[in-house]
Design a protein around this motif. Structure first.
Motif, mmCIF file in Angstrom:
data_model
loop_
_atom_site.group_PDB
_atom_site.id
_atom_site.type_symbol
_atom_site.label_atom_id
_atom_site.label_comp_id
_atom_site.label_asym_id
_atom_site.label_seq_id
_atom_site.Cartn_x
_atom_site.Cartn_y
_atom_site.Cartn_z
ATOM 1 N N ARG A 1 -31.496 8.402 10.134
ATOM 2 C CA ARG A 1 -30.397 8.943 10.940
ATOM 3 C C ARG A 1 -29.768 7.841 11.791
ATOM 4 N N ARG A 2 -30.593 6.974 12.364
ATOM 5 C CA ARG A 2 -30.040 5.880 13.170
ATOM 6 C C ARG A 2 -29.151 4.979 12.321
ATOM 7 N N ALA A 3 -29.617 4.676 11.097
ATOM 8 C CA ALA A 3 -28.813 3.829 10.224
ATOM 9 C C ALA A 3 -27.491 4.493 9.870
ATOM 10 N N LEU A 4 -27.514 5.812 9.672
ATOM 11 C CA LEU A 4 -26.274 6.544 9.380
ATOM 12 C C LEU A 4 -25.343 6.546 10.584
ATOM 13 N N GLU A 5 -25.904 6.726 11.770
ATOM 14 C CA GLU A 5 -25.092 6.824 12.985
ATOM 15 C C GLU A 5 -24.334 5.541 13.284
ATOM 16 N N VAL A 6 -24.946 4.399 12.982
ATOM 17 C CA VAL A 6 -24.284 3.117 13.273
ATOM 18 C C VAL A 6 -23.493 2.601 12.081
#
Length: 359
Positions: A96-101
């Motif tokens: 999710r963090r990778a998607l958010e950034v």
């Protein structure tokens, strides 16, 4: 959550991360030894991680087999086992963090990718690449020591680490352990797994010594069965009497007779021949030797010490005795350990009974 608070971790942290597919491949055991030695040299810690995200590869009892092999080899770990199958939430959060950034993208089927590498499958489970990277970051691993077959994973894993907000630890690749033919070590070569070597009767100390000799090979190396055999003989010779007898499933008084064994399997076979010899019937030409032996043995102590046992054999040899016949009478076999060790192993009454029966 980390298993150990970050501020209490040693400066060097390595990991050994096998999949639960059964007894350790000897090449994986090389990696385990290399990680343990690296940790010890730097006063660091070894984390045992079980890479079990791929249920199709896992086998029943696979993790237990790995733990048994590591314990047999004397390879201790400081933390773990950490099982990836229990850490799915960490991997999902990292994706999710990778998607958010914007460092990852979701495909139409629901899977998530960083560049060409899938990190989450369509069903939401983590791939090996994501799970391995997240665990190395979350567990505070400082050095990843693994076989050179993982070199293709290096750049994708660096990209994944950056996508989830970290940097991959320092990575050290070592050469692979190959068969004598230069091909990947497999069951067709024999000696492919720690379990194979244990079943063949190679002592744990010999296997560990062999792997430590290889250290961190810069290039691929071929398994050297002759060297492994030499180390096995040395390890058996170095075992205390009680340990050797126990490994051969024999009483302690047989230990001296087992010293020449090349494997623990051979030691068990020698013990079985001494304890339960095949019956023999010797001709009249053996009678003088057996009768003289009976006289000497009847007049000696019980149990015999080494000097007395050697003296009996030396006396028989001096008078031209048929030592082959004596060995047959005592063990039912023409070959075996040094004859004095057999004489010393058998009690007086049993030795006299066997020689009488052979006549």
């Amino acid at each position: 959550m980390s298993a150990v608070p970050a501020d209490s971790r040693p400066p060097v942290r390595v990991r050994f991360a096998p999949s639960p597919t059964g007894s350790l491949h000897l090449g994986n055991a090389l990696t385990a030894v290399a990680n343990r030695r690296f940790a010890d040299r730097h006063s660091g810690a070894l984390v045992l991680r079980i890479d079990d995200t791929d249920a199709a590869r896992a086998v029943t009892g696979g993790e237990d087999a790995i733990l048994r092999d590591l314990s047999w080899l004397g390879i201790r770990w400081d933390e773990g086992p950490v099982r990836q199958s229990e850490r799915g939430e960490l991997y999902e959060a990292a994706a999710r963090r990778a998607l958010e950034v914007g460092a990852a993208r979701r495909d139409a089927d629901g899977s998530v990718r960083v560049g060409p590498v899938t990190i989450l499958r369509a069903d939401g489970t983590a791939t090996y690449q994501l799970a391995s990277v997240v665990d190395d970051l979350e567990l505070g691993i400082t050095h990843v020591i693994r076989g050179s077959d993982h070199r293709p994973n290096l750049e994708p894993q660096r990209a994944i680490a950056r996508a989830v907000g970290g940097e991959l630890p320092e990575v050290i690749h070592h050469g692979l352990l190959l068969g004598a033919d230069g091909k990947k070590l497999s069951k067709r070569h024999g000696h492919a797994s720690v379990g194979d070597l244990r079943e063949e009767g190679i002592p744990a100390a010999a296997v560990r010594a062999y792997l430590e000799e290889l250290d961190l090979p810069a290039h691929d190396v071929r398994l050297d069965p002759a060297r492994l055999q030499r180390l096995a003989i040395d390890a058996i010779a170095a075992l205390p009497d009680a340990e050797l007898a126990a490994a051969a499933e024999a009483p302690p008084q047989l230990a001296r007779a087992l010293r020449g064994a090349r494997t623990l399997v051979e030691a068990r076979e020698i013990a079985a021949r001494i304890l339960s010899p095949a019956p023999v019937a010797l001709g009249d030409d053996a009678a003088p030797t057996l009768e003289r032996f009976a006289e000497l043995r009847a007049g000696a102590g019980d149990p015999l010490d080494e000097a007395s046992a050697r003296a009996i054999v030396r006396e028989l040899k001096a008078v031209g005795g048929d030592l082959r016949a004596l060995r047959l009478a005592l063990t039912g076999a023409e070959r075996g350990p040094e004859l004095w060790t057999v004489v010393a192993a058998l009690g007086r009454e049993e030795a006299l009974r066997r020689t009488a029966a052979a006549r």
